[in-house]
Write a protein that holds these residues in place. Structure first.
Motif, PDB file in Angstrom:
ATOM      1  N   ALA A 124       1.711   5.091   2.818  1.00 35.52           N
ATOM      2  CA  ALA A 124       1.921   3.883   3.631  1.00 35.52           C
ATOM      3  C   ALA A 124       3.284   3.287   3.316  1.00 35.52           C
ATOM      4  O   ALA A 124       3.632   3.094   2.150  1.00 35.52           O
ATOM      5  CB  ALA A 124       0.825   2.871   3.370  1.00 35.52           C
ATOM      6  N   LYS A 125       4.066   3.011   4.346  1.00 34.87           N
ATOM      7  CA  LYS A 125       5.394   2.411   4.169  1.00 34.87           C
ATOM      8  C   LYS A 125       5.317   0.886   4.212  1.00 34.87           C
ATOM      9  O   LYS A 125       6.101   0.204   3.586  1.00 34.87           O
ATOM     10  CB  LYS A 125       6.359   2.909   5.243  1.00 34.87           C
ATOM     11  N   MET A 126       4.367   0.382   4.991  1.00 39.72           N
ATOM     12  CA  MET A 126       4.106  -1.061   5.048  1.00 39.72           C
ATOM     13  C   MET A 126       2.596  -1.240   4.956  1.00 39.72           C
ATOM     14  O   MET A 126       1.828  -0.387   5.380  1.00 39.72           O
ATOM     15  CB  MET A 126       4.630  -1.687   6.344  1.00 39.72           C
ATOM     16  N   PHE A 127       2.193  -2.392   4.434  1.00 39.50           N
ATOM     17  CA  PHE A 127       0.781  -2.596   4.135  1.00 39.50           C
ATOM     18  C   PHE A 127       0.452  -4.071   4.315  1.00 39.50           C
ATOM     19  O   PHE A 127       1.085  -4.938   3.706  1.00 39.50           O
ATOM     20  CB  PHE A 127       0.553  -2.161   2.677  1.00 39.50           C
ATOM     21  N   LEU A 128      -0.491  -4.367   5.171  1.00 37.26           N
ATOM     22  CA  LEU A 128      -0.974  -5.732   5.343  1.00 37.26           C
ATOM     23  C   LEU A 128      -2.310  -5.826   4.630  1.00 37.26           C
ATOM     24  O   LEU A 128      -3.298  -5.212   5.026  1.00 37.26           O
ATOM     25  CB  LEU A 128      -1.118  -6.097   6.821  1.00 37.26           C
ATOM     26  N   GLN A 129      -2.316  -6.574   3.561  1.00 38.46           N
ATOM     27  CA  GLN A 129      -3.496  -6.690   2.714  1.00 38.46           C
ATOM     28  C   GLN A 129      -4.486  -7.686   3.319  1.00 38.46           C
ATOM     29  O   GLN A 129      -4.114  -8.608   4.038  1.00 38.46           O
ATOM     30  CB  GLN A 129      -3.047  -7.153   1.323  1.00 38.46           C
ATOM     31  N   TYR A 130      -5.745  -7.535   3.001  1.00 43.55           N
ATOM     32  CA  TYR A 130      -6.825  -8.371   3.535  1.00 43.55           C
ATOM     33  C   TYR A 130      -6.586  -9.869   3.372  1.00 43.55           C
ATOM     34  O   TYR A 130      -7.020 -10.675   4.167  1.00 43.55           O
ATOM     35  CB  TYR A 130      -8.160  -7.996   2.866  1.00 43.55           C
ATOM     36  N   ASP A 131      -5.834 -10.285   2.324  1.00 39.03           N
ATOM     37  CA  ASP A 131      -5.604 -11.708   2.073  1.00 39.03           C
ATOM     38  C   ASP A 131      -4.344 -12.240   2.765  1.00 39.03           C
ATOM     39  O   ASP A 131      -3.975 -13.393   2.590  1.00 39.03           O
ATOM     40  CB  ASP A 131      -5.526 -11.989   0.573  1.00 39.03           C
ATOM     41  N   GLY A 132      -3.675 -11.388   3.559  1.00 43.32           N
ATOM     42  CA  GLY A 132      -2.477 -11.809   4.284  1.00 43.32           C
ATOM     43  C   GLY A 132      -1.184 -11.432   3.594  1.00 43.32           C
ATOM     44  O   GLY A 132      -0.109 -11.594   4.162  1.00 43.32           O
ATOM     45  N   ASN A 133      -1.252 -10.929   2.363  1.00 41.50           N
ATOM     46  CA  ASN A 133      -0.039 -10.483   1.689  1.00 41.50           C
ATOM     47  C   ASN A 133       0.470  -9.216   2.369  1.00 41.50           C
ATOM     48  O   ASN A 133      -0.306  -8.349   2.752  1.00 41.50           O
ATOM     49  CB  ASN A 133      -0.292 -10.216   0.205  1.00 41.50           C
ATOM     50  N   PHE A 134       1.800  -9.133   2.492  1.00 45.60           N
ATOM     51  CA  PHE A 134       2.432  -8.024   3.205  1.00 45.60           C
ATOM     52  C   PHE A 134       3.362  -7.287   2.263  1.00 45.60           C
ATOM     53  O   PHE A 134       4.225  -7.895   1.629  1.00 45.60           O
ATOM     54  CB  PHE A 134       3.220  -8.569   4.400  1.00 45.60           C
ATOM     55  N   GLY A 135       3.179  -5.978   2.165  1.00 46.31           N
ATOM     56  CA  GLY A 135       3.988  -5.180   1.266  1.00 46.31           C
ATOM     57  C   GLY A 135       4.829  -4.167   1.998  1.00 46.31           C
ATOM     58  O   GLY A 135       4.361  -3.525   2.931  1.00 46.31           O
ATOM     59  N   VAL A 136       6.074  -4.024   1.583  1.00 51.08           N
ATOM     60  CA  VAL A 136       6.958  -2.969   2.063  1.00 51.08           C
ATOM     61  C   VAL A 136       7.256  -2.107   0.853  1.00 51.08           C
ATOM     62  O   VAL A 136       7.804  -2.586  -0.139  1.00 51.08           O
ATOM     63  CB  VAL A 136       8.264  -3.536   2.666  1.00 51.08           C
ATOM     64  N   GLY A 137       6.841  -0.840   0.901  1.00 49.67           N
ATOM     65  CA  GLY A 137       7.036   0.044  -0.239  1.00 49.67           C
ATOM     66  C   GLY A 137       5.998  -0.150  -1.327  1.00 49.67           C
ATOM     67  O   GLY A 137       6.125   0.396  -2.408  1.00 49.67           O
ATOM     68  N   THR A 138       4.976  -0.927  -1.073  1.00 49.77           N
ATOM     69  CA  THR A 138       3.892  -1.129  -2.034  1.00 49.77           C
ATOM     70  C   THR A 138       2.589  -1.365  -1.280  1.00 49.77           C
ATOM     71  O   THR A 138       2.588  -1.970  -0.205  1.00 49.77           O
ATOM     72  CB  THR A 138       4.168  -2.307  -2.987  1.00 49.77           C
ATOM     73  N   THR A 139       1.496  -0.879  -1.839  1.00 47.70           N
ATOM     74  CA  THR A 139       0.175  -1.140  -1.262  1.00 47.70           C
ATOM     75  C   THR A 139      -0.595  -2.141  -2.115  1.00 47.70           C
ATOM     76  O   THR A 139      -1.804  -2.289  -1.948  1.00 47.70           O
ATOM     77  CB  THR A 139      -0.634   0.171  -1.126  1.00 47.70           C
TER      78      THR A 139
END
Length: 168
Positions: A124-139
């Protein structure tokens, strides 16, 4: 009473239109349905050929009230996927969207891309976590927006990140 269309002896069912010999739709012996293809590779396989490279070519329309194009799926050019709404919002859900019951597990949204010659297309290059946190380069984003250049699991260093404001 039901109407049955059947084929015996392991034969496919083919549909033709306008007196042509071109198969418009077929159901193969595995039960896969092909539209504009005689070798469907999945339960439903729609083949458009090369699509319009400027505006895209729709394959499936899902209509709302009055058959208004609420969702369109298709291709743009020869290979690019196309998802569109026409004058409507697009809602993307992950998890239990059809119920008012309390969720019993977390659901995230993963975004994948691939690069020519790369073997990490399944990362995954981008990741939208269940709590609304958004990661680029991290899950595992620990903040509202978190970007990592290396690592992908939160172990790398802080990557390139910029917020640019322009005046118009």
């Amino acid at each position: 009473n039901d109407v049955a269309i059947a084929s015996e002896g392991g034969n496919n069912i083919r549909f033709y239109t306008n007196g042509t010999t071109s198969v418009r739709m077929m159901i193969n012996t595995a039960g896969n349905i092909g539209i504009n293809t005689t070798s469907p590779q999945s339960l439903l396989n729609v083949n458009l050929g090369a699509g319009n490279s400027t505006y895209a070519t729709p394959a499936i329309h899902i209509g709302g009230t009055g058959n208004y194009d609420s969702l369109t799926l298709g291709i743009k050019g020869a290979y690019d996927a196309f998802i569109a709404t026409y004058g409507n919002d697009l809602h993307i859900y992950s998890g239990n969207f059809k119920s008012t019951a309390t969720a019993t597990e977390n659901h995230n949204i993963h975004f994948y891309t691939s690069q020519n010659g790369s073997t990490n297309w399944n990362t995954a290059k981008m990741f939208l976590q269940y709590d609304g946190n958004f990661g680029v380069g991290t899950t595992s984003p620990l903040a509202r927006i978190q970007a990592f250049k290396d690592g992908g699991n939160g172990s790398g260093g802080l990557g390139d990140f910029a917020i640019v404001a322009t005046s118009t």
